[in-house]
Design an enzyme around this catalytic site. Structure first.
Site, PDB file in Angstrom:
ATOM      1  N   ASP A 271      -8.753   0.331  -3.422  1.00 28.78           N
ATOM      2  CA  ASP A 271      -8.287  -0.103  -2.111  1.00 28.78           C
ATOM      3  C   ASP A 271      -7.017  -0.929  -2.305  1.00 28.78           C
ATOM      4  O   ASP A 271      -6.628  -1.262  -3.428  1.00 28.78           O
ATOM      5  CB  ASP A 271      -9.380  -0.905  -1.395  1.00 28.78           C
ATOM      6  CG  ASP A 271      -9.261  -0.809   0.130  1.00 28.78           C
ATOM      7  OD1 ASP A 271      -8.150  -0.559   0.628  1.00 28.78           O
ATOM      8  OD2 ASP A 271     -10.283  -0.986   0.814  1.00 28.78           O
ATOM      9  N   TRP A 272      -6.362  -1.263  -1.205  1.00 34.57           N
ATOM     10  CA  TRP A 272      -5.050  -1.921  -1.237  1.00 34.57           C
ATOM     11  C   TRP A 272      -5.122  -3.210  -2.069  1.00 34.57           C
ATOM     12  O   TRP A 272      -5.804  -4.161  -1.710  1.00 34.57           O
ATOM     13  CB  TRP A 272      -4.617  -2.238   0.190  1.00 34.57           C
ATOM     14  CG  TRP A 272      -3.260  -2.865   0.336  1.00 34.57           C
ATOM     15  CD1 TRP A 272      -2.861  -4.076  -0.131  1.00 34.57           C
ATOM     16  CD2 TRP A 272      -2.116  -2.315   1.019  1.00 34.57           C
ATOM     17  NE1 TRP A 272      -1.556  -4.337   0.210  1.00 34.57           N
ATOM     18  CE2 TRP A 272      -1.071  -3.267   0.921  1.00 34.57           C
ATOM     19  CE3 TRP A 272      -1.876  -1.133   1.700  1.00 34.57           C
ATOM     20  CZ2 TRP A 272       0.186  -3.057   1.486  1.00 34.57           C
ATOM     21  CZ3 TRP A 272      -0.621  -0.924   2.265  1.00 34.57           C
ATOM     22  CH2 TRP A 272       0.387  -1.870   2.151  1.00 34.57           C
TER      23      TRP A 272
END
Length: 726
Positions: A271-272
């Site tokens: 994820d980011w």
């Protein structure tokens, strides 16, 4: 490299790549990093601080948040001119519940209990995204959720592992279709967030998760596994810890369970920023150690942090990381690009002319409206709804003329294009009979002028319709709330209108189950509309006037109080259950000040008609692995209107190797009997439905006593005991 690339050619291509080119394939950057995007230059500062060079951008394997057919075509063509080996860019985006045509939020879609329509919504989202140049969507989100304080419950389909698994499969089928190479109107799906992100402590986003492996396997993993069994191409790691290790560096979970035990060989993306976040988590001293742990764990793509491009080459040269790990990650990314047909058609489905034709078209909006109708849940109705033609209606509240009904993940959706409630209601009754007043803001208390306007409208009306809720920023990612009541300004509005003694119906636009005190006890009817999407106002108006019948059923319990949270239907009984026959008044598992049970249970929902359940019975008292049981019940529409009922089957294992939930959903069926009509509903119980994870993690059933429950929700059921014989 041009033309069709077979598997041996992919291996050959990897061998031709320099170490820098390989590692760049593992980097995902947001669209503003790339020259020619509409948002170019927005990340100039972060680009410098991240140490991202032009060479990194020119070789980065994927881009996040780019869309629009012309822009994608321009960026891809420019990228291929600069890329030495002509390896196309992979375009990814968050198409969670619609691209431009926005559907209800996933929690609402879950409340439809309509798998076919859920699949169609994903298919439409894929078609709009694909024609606009997107290759991969970061969906479905299948995290099991039990805590409505967590803002991202709106992205899940609820608290039940079985139902979540069915929706996971439906969404993957809708997004991907049968053949990604040939079906260029589909996109690859990326199931998230692996694993157990929905169990964040205290409902606080990005927070610690601490579960036993047994609980992880029994409740939280099934929906991810279902998505992968349906062929989901990608997996995204969660921000949280599992067994004390952040998922992006959790080798046991990713290489051990996901890749080893489950055999997943698709692309795994962080994820980011999650790889670098291992540093504040406290399991990596610096970026180099974060990169080391992520690649060892099997993370192929690092999203929006540069630990791979800064440190993997040095780690390989020092012997700390085997170059084979880099090669296998690159190969998986190239295999996905091949499966999408990007080596032959790097522009894939991007088509500006077709984009103008299908994006936000009438057919897509009609499906959005249909799904919104089926997603709304009628929570209370004391003979107020449906509204009657000829009634004078006062429409009051901050959502009367508000387009903020799309939800937090409506990336390309337009609030200005969303159908507002007042506009829709004005086309379904005589406009002169409809008076509108804002009353108050979402969080701002009424001014004297607003209150006088609302009071005047209410006094002249036969019925009051309140349009209430949360603005979209109050849920979604980073949208955790400790107080899950409606904002006080809206509760005061209700309280000030109540003394008028007018029939009052409340419509709620929100992204989570709420503490409904101050609403359900004051209003005569309550319709939960969630964030219903682009056609939300039209769907709600149709329901309010009875042009459509409410049929949604809750897939997440509504708490009596936030003090109960997490509260969910498939809980354990404890050694001192409150309702035991010999229970003492005090020394049982209970609250002293509130009920144990939620205000509204899983599976609950009303209709404008009534249904009666009769003659529930089992085909036999015993079953075996080879001999199934049939559960039958006759359901009659005892009201004056047509309606749709969701008949639900639950089972309880009375004595297991480990404790078992007091109820578990095993099957359901939607029926639509006409007034006075009866339908016999039959379910089959098989031995595999009675299996569960034992203390040694074997998955099996036990001989012994069970109870089947059948009814309209998880609370109001008929009990049918039976026995499994082995």
């Amino acid at each position: 490299m041009r033309g069709v690339i077979m598997d041996h050619q992919l291996f050959s291509l990897v061998q031709q790549m320099t170490m820098e080119e390989k590692i760049a394939q593992l980097l995902q950057l947001a669209a503003p990093f790339f020259e020619g995007t509409e948002s170019e230059g927005e990340i100039t500062g972060p680009m410098a601080s991240m140490g991202i060079s032009e060479q990194h951008v020119q070789n980065a394997g994927s881009i996040l948040g780019l869309s629009g057919a012309k822009q994608v075509i321009d960026i891809q063509q420019a990228y291929l001119k600069r890329n030495r080996l002509g390896i196309p860019l992979l375009v990814m985006a968050d198409i969670v519940h619609g691209y431009r045509t926005i559907f209800p939020v996933p929690l609402a879609i879950g409340c439809s209990w309509d798998l076919e329509l859920a699949e169609k919504s994903a298919q439409i989202a894929a078609a709009e995204a694909a024609v606009s140049g997107v290759h991969v969507t970061f969906a479905p989100m299948v995290d099991l959720v039990r805590d409505p304080r967590w803002g991202r419950v709106m992205e899940s389909t609820g608290e039940d592992p079985y139902l979540n698994s069915l929706f996971a499969r439906a969404f993957v089928r809708g997004f991907q279709g049968g053949d990604l190479t040939k079906e260029t109107d589909r996109v690859a799906a990326c199931v998230k967030h692996f694993a157990a992100y929905g169990a964040a402590e205290a409902g606080r986003d990005y927070n610690t998760v601490d579960l036993s492996e047994w609980q992880l396997r029994e409740f939280y993993l099934p929906a991810y596994k279902a998505a992968l069994d349906e062929g989901c191409e990608m997996v995204m790691t969660a921000f949280n810890t599992v067994n004390g290790i952040p998922v992006s560096g959790n080798k046991q979970l990713l290489r051990g369970l996901l890749r080893g035990e489950w055999g997943f060989d698709g692309v795994l993306i962080s994820d980011w920023g999650a790889v670098k976040e291992m540093i504040p988590h406290g399991v990596a001293a610096d970026e180099a150690e974060a990169a080391y742990k992520a690649i060892q764990a099997g993370v192929d793509i690092e999203m929006m942090t540069p630990t791979y491009v800064h440190h993997l080459q040095t780690l390989v040269e020092s012997g700390a990381v085997d170059e084979a790990l880099i090669d296998e990650a690159v190969l998986r990314i190239l295999q996905l690009k091949k499966k999408l047909g990007l080596f032959e058609q790097p522009l894939r489905g991007a088509n500006p002319e077709r984009e103008r034709e299908i994006v936000f078209c009438t057919d897509h909006r009609d499906t959005s409206r249909e799904l919104a109708v089926k997603s709304c849940v009628l929570l209370k109705n004391d003979n107020v709804l449906p509204l009657k033609q000829g009634q004078k209606i006062a429409l009051i509240g901050p959502f009367t003329r508000n387009g903020d009904i799309l939800g937090p993940w409506s990336w390309k959706g337009s609030k200005e294009e969303a159908v507002q409630l007042y506009d829709a209601m004005a086309t379904r009754t005589e406009p002169s009979l409809l008076t509108v007043a804002e009353g108050c803001g979402i969080e701002a208390f009424a001014t004297e002028e607003q209150w006088n306007e609302a009071l005047e409208a209410a006094r002249e009306a036969d019925v009051i319709v309140l349009a209430l809720g949360e603005h979209s920023d109050m849920s979604g990612e980073a949208g955790s709330r400790a107080d899950i009541r409606l904002p006080q300004a809206q509760l005061e509005l209700i309280a000030r209108l109540k003394p008028l003694h007018k029939p009052m119906a409340a419509v709620l636009f929100n992204g989570r189950p709420l503490d409904l005190h101050g609403v359900i006890d004051q209003a005569d009817a309550v319709l939960e509309a969630w964030f219903p999407g682009s056609e939300g106002g039209a769907a709600v108006a149709d329901l309010l006037f009875g042009f459509e019948m409410p049929s949604g059923r809750l897939t997440m319990s509504f708490p009596y109080s936030v003090g109960q949270v997490p509260v969910y239907y498939n809980a354990f009984n404890t050694g001192r259950p409150k309702d035991a026959p010999d229970a003492q008044e005090r020394y049982v598992s209970q609250y002293l000040d509130i009920p144990n049970e939620p205000l509204l249970p899983f599976g609950f929902g009303l209709s404008y008609t009534t249904f009666a359940y009769e003659d529930a019975q089992l085909s036999a008292a015993e079953m075996t692995a080879d001999k199934t049981l049939t559960v039958t019940v006759r359901v009659s529409n005892t009201g004056d209107l047509p309606g749709e009922e969701v008949v639900q089957l639950y089972v309880r294992d009375l004595a297991g190797d480990v404790v078992r939930p007091i109820k578990e959903l095993k099957a359901f069926r939607k029926i639509s009997p006409q007034p006075g009509e009866s339908t016999e509903v039959a379910f089959t119980i098989t031995e595999p439905q009675l299996r569960y994870y034992h203390s040694d993690y074997t998955y099996a059933s036990d001989a012994g006593d069970f109870i089947a429950y059948i009814g309209p929700n998880s609370r109001d059921t008929v009990e049918l005991p039976f026995r499994l014989v082995k």
